[in-house]
Design an enzyme around this catalytic site. Structure first.
Site, PDB file in Angstrom:
ATOM      1  N   ALA A   9      24.894  21.514   4.012  1.00 22.77           N
ATOM      2  CA  ALA A   9      24.310  21.792   5.322  1.00 22.77           C
ATOM      3  C   ALA A   9      25.285  22.633   6.120  1.00 22.77           C
ATOM      4  CB  ALA A   9      24.038  20.491   6.071  1.00 22.77           C
ATOM      5  N   LYS A  10      24.847  23.820   6.487  1.00 21.69           N
ATOM      6  CA  LYS A  10      25.667  24.660   7.364  1.00 21.69           C
ATOM      7  C   LYS A  10      25.184  24.415   8.785  1.00 21.69           C
ATOM      8  CE  LYS A  10      26.781  29.623   8.022  1.00 21.69           C
ATOM      9  NZ  LYS A  10      25.999  30.551   8.839  1.00 21.69           N
ATOM     10  N   VAL A  11      26.065  23.823   9.598  1.00 17.96           N
ATOM     11  CA  VAL A  11      25.674  23.518  10.983  1.00 17.96           C
ATOM     12  C   VAL A  11      26.718  24.068  11.959  1.00 17.96           C
ATOM     13  CG1 VAL A  11      24.478  21.392  10.278  1.00 17.96           C
ATOM     14  CG2 VAL A  11      26.863  21.273  11.035  1.00 17.96           C
TER      15      VAL A  11
END
Lengths: 264, 264, 264, 264, 264
Positions: free
Chosen positions: B176-178
């Site tokens: 997950a790129k957040v």
């Protein structure tokens, strides 16, 4: 509807689905009271309780955690869902195919249909595809049958719940997950409308042990075949205790008092 | 989520994606400060740095430049994107198929999902197709999980970032790129919500070396597994220097001071 | 249109379809007067009456109940439908594929087309797919031809019913189910417009025995080939009695008086 | 982008596409000045000029006229287009498949993308399909990259043209057809943004020989690889004369004066 | 466009299509003047006249009636159409596939395109599919090219008809069916714009024998290749008489006076 009594979704013709798709549908807020509930392992552990016939999760949770539990837990793959970051007319994204659910080891699938929503047409057509694909894989189909949307002011009134149960029968679900309509008579009507489709009560938001068990008992007495429950199990400090009580009520014809006692 | 530690996207379980899709997403304006950054070769050269686990580009850049670097760089194909010439409710065109990404030599794919957008339903369904196709090819899946749209006033507040991280887990992303939610506690919460899905921080717009490295360090300390960074690398005159520092922070447990020193 | 006189849908070139899709289209409210009518078995039992050429139900009812009746009843699978919880411009979800209908044992299919609706284009295109698939399976096609929608103030005026009948012919239905247009002359016109497509009267809401039989008689006298009836059969305490009378009118050229007498 | 220098679209790495899709895009009005220009044969004849690397036409023109010229002319099949009878937000119908273009003998395909339009998402996804299908057939891909739509007030300002050129690179076009941005510096910037994708100038509406050739010369001097031209060739009384001049400018490094002289 | 002179759609390079899709497009109202015209057999009988090269009907009429006439009549399957019960922006449902048209015995297909409608994009894309499928079956393609919609105030002005004819050529139709633009000069222009695509006049609503024949004569004199006519044939008491006259005008170079005399 197909005969599903011999599938892992049922035990003695009854159903207890432990639902854990709230991280998608509601987001982290549901885990606040019991922070460790954010960890899917805790729910999979709870699902090893003999009362639980299946655990219902989204694809990603199944991919990441089910391999460790596949010998002890039966998997129901929930095929659609939506975040509550989105505010539109009720709809739900199909985020898992039946084929992939089968590869993940699911023995049944779950699908939300918002009857009455402006997206009813589209959702029912997506349900058709899922239902027919599930038949090809011999998988049971559970409909989260939740009338909701612009035209519906009160989505738990008895006539709406009865309609919800009937939709599940008419459209080919094996199990209809509906909200409790508020009385035994109303639940009996829903059960009657569902014909050979099994009706299970939707657990809803967390209440007291007694209030919760009484609604379950009422469902069973009304001819319902069980429960699909999430928060009323894993938002409790001790999920096992309430599962003991549920087992008594659903599978052993216990009264609520007996069940509460047995669980102590 | 699948185990990806043995794929080229990871080094010791950590991830450093060098992202270079800004020519599509933001346009030439991003290259103004360092004009030579418009040349994809410069970024591919930077990506040969041992700190970089993968370079993330759009299909066209991969087609034209990756063949020269395939021995030295691992390719993450970003599958969707939109120009900022367009001003509508957040959405992203799927401009590359998984099959074609595999032909280009990609070992993993990237996909943006704008949770909360009026296009959430459609984007999640497109993500499903990409994710399941990626599984067939044994490719890792990175979700650019960016809640955004009509209903979201503040898209970097902690609860939104935690929800973004959870969406990635629930929908089946491996990474997950957040965005950084502003504090270590908030990043810890996001990491906890993502379960077995690895959380990486989105690099964001260019800041000072120290400020940038401190946010990366905070991410690592919070249990994050690394970084997907673009402008904070290739908008610098010397990308190699900051990559040295990032390597120290992400892979070698260095403090920010140590990292800055090592990079000098 | 194909020759269908030798299929189970016809008896001596006439048609009596017992329709039972109201649980989907109207909901439980239709079962209130005769509560046992909610049980599909009661309608399947009625369908064993020799007057009934086919029973028309939705997929789910067919799945759950038809296996018990397949030796005694012919199945028409209704392929689309909508709940009345939904209030939009007339449309209908395709909830069963022709392929699946064939697997269920259906010998014919039914499909609603709302000519004049803003969804006419889409519904006609869905009808095309169903009609052509039905041809591949050698199945007869019945169109529920109901002009309805924004532009139509009076959907039972003679010219509208005649147009409805013609649409069925032009689009390739074998049987056109239309509302009674109010007079024998008007029904004759509809029959004439339908050419070689058989016209059957839609039973509509429950009326008295005599009024109902007179409209059926008028349809037959006007060249109509029969009836597709639901509520006027199963909303009666004794479905068999009215079926006796219908048999007399439709297949035995009886007058209404004779039919009423025969049924006593 | 793939290496296309060895395909018929290029001559010494340069490109001169003779475009003749105006009958669809603009209608007969474009043929008024030189009535015989309405006859596609005249343009195909012009396309036999050695300066022309390919002729770009719509499917129907290719079907009807290309068979007579396939030995002398290379075909670029324009895959989408829209009449100007239609006035909506910029969009373009895909009126020819890549498979069919290949059957017609095309060696390359052309595709319009209106970046910034409310249809950008859809157009880019259609482009993906066309681009990937073209790769399967080994065909070069030319993008008519024309930012246009609600949010764009000035679609020929330098920054927009540079973005247009970059979009072509990012999305996988081999050649970017862009409008002239007004100066050599601006065209150089566009060329730089396009990286390894060749930039060709869009011919635009008819101007004087000198003005037109100067803009072409400027494009070549700026690193552009040629021209896609329609009206500035076939709206002239003598297309051959201007093609002589274009050949000199594009392929022979002539000055505008030399080219004009050579063409006399 | 493909060479179609050797197909049954042509006789000596000319075309006379007897169109009978009005029951769908206009409804029963078109049959009021001559009630027996509602019977498709009457039109098929008329189509056995040697002047008629093909009869154009919708799928359902073809299914039900063509088998009796397949030795004497050539079939053009009209693939799309809409009822006039619907009042939206011009659009047309694709109600028959090319594959099914071929099974029905059609040697050519007809397709309406409303250039300028807000549905132009979609209709042109549907036309692409039909046209390419027709090519696979070696079937001729006739475009009903009718600019119409929000942006078009006058859909029979010469420039619009010329554009309509050109659209048919550009998009790959073998025959363009257009409205008469009002003068011989205007029709000549349309014919010129259509290039190698044959232009046929659309018969339109019923007029006097002389007025009708004069417009046909004008079309032929202008280079048009014939006529697609419905009401001006079958709304006459004696279709054969006008077909005699049309044969004289279209195929035998007769004057209108000669044709009228011959037909008496």
């Amino acid at each position: 509807m197909i005969p599903i009594d011999d599938t892992p979704l049922c035990r003695d013709g009854k159903v207890l689905i432990l639902a854990y798709d709230h991280g998608l549908e509601h987001g982290p807020v549901d885990f606040e009271g019991v922070p460790e509930s954010a960890d899917p392992e805790r729910t999979f552990e709870a699902a090893t309780h003999p009362a639980v016939t299946s655990v219902a999760v989204q694809k990603g949770i199944a991919e990441a955690y089910y391999p460790s539990y596949e010998d002890d837990v039966d998997l129901l793959a929930k095929l659609n869902g939506t975040s509550n970051l989105w505010m539109g007319e009720p709809d739900s994204a199909v985020n898992c195919s039946v084929e992939y659910a089968a590869e993940l080891g699911a023995s049944s699938v779950g699908f939300t249909v918002y009857g009455g929503s402006n997206h009813e047409i589209e959702m029912v057509e997506e349900f058709r595809e899922a239902q027919e694909a599930a038949r090809e894989h011999g998988m049971a189909v559970v409909m989260w049958s939740y009338p909701r949307g612009q035209g519906l002011k009160n989505d738990t009134k008895p006539s709406t719940i009865s309609y919800a149960a009937r939709l599940a029968l008419e459209l080919g679900a094996d199990v209809a997950k509906v909200k409790h309509p508020g009385s035994r008579e109303a639940m009996e009507d829903a059960v009657r409308m569902a014909g050979r489709t099994k009706v299970v009560m939707s657990g809803g938001s967390k209440t007291s042990d007694r209030a919760f068990l009484e609604s379950v008992k009422q469902t069973i007495d009304a001819g319902g075949k069980g429960l699909a429950v999430g928060r009323n199990v894993w938002q409790r400090e001790n999920p096992e205790r309430i599962l003991d009580a549920l087992e008594a009520v659903i599978f052993e014809e216990a009264t609520v008092d007996e069940a509460l006692e047995a669980a102590d």
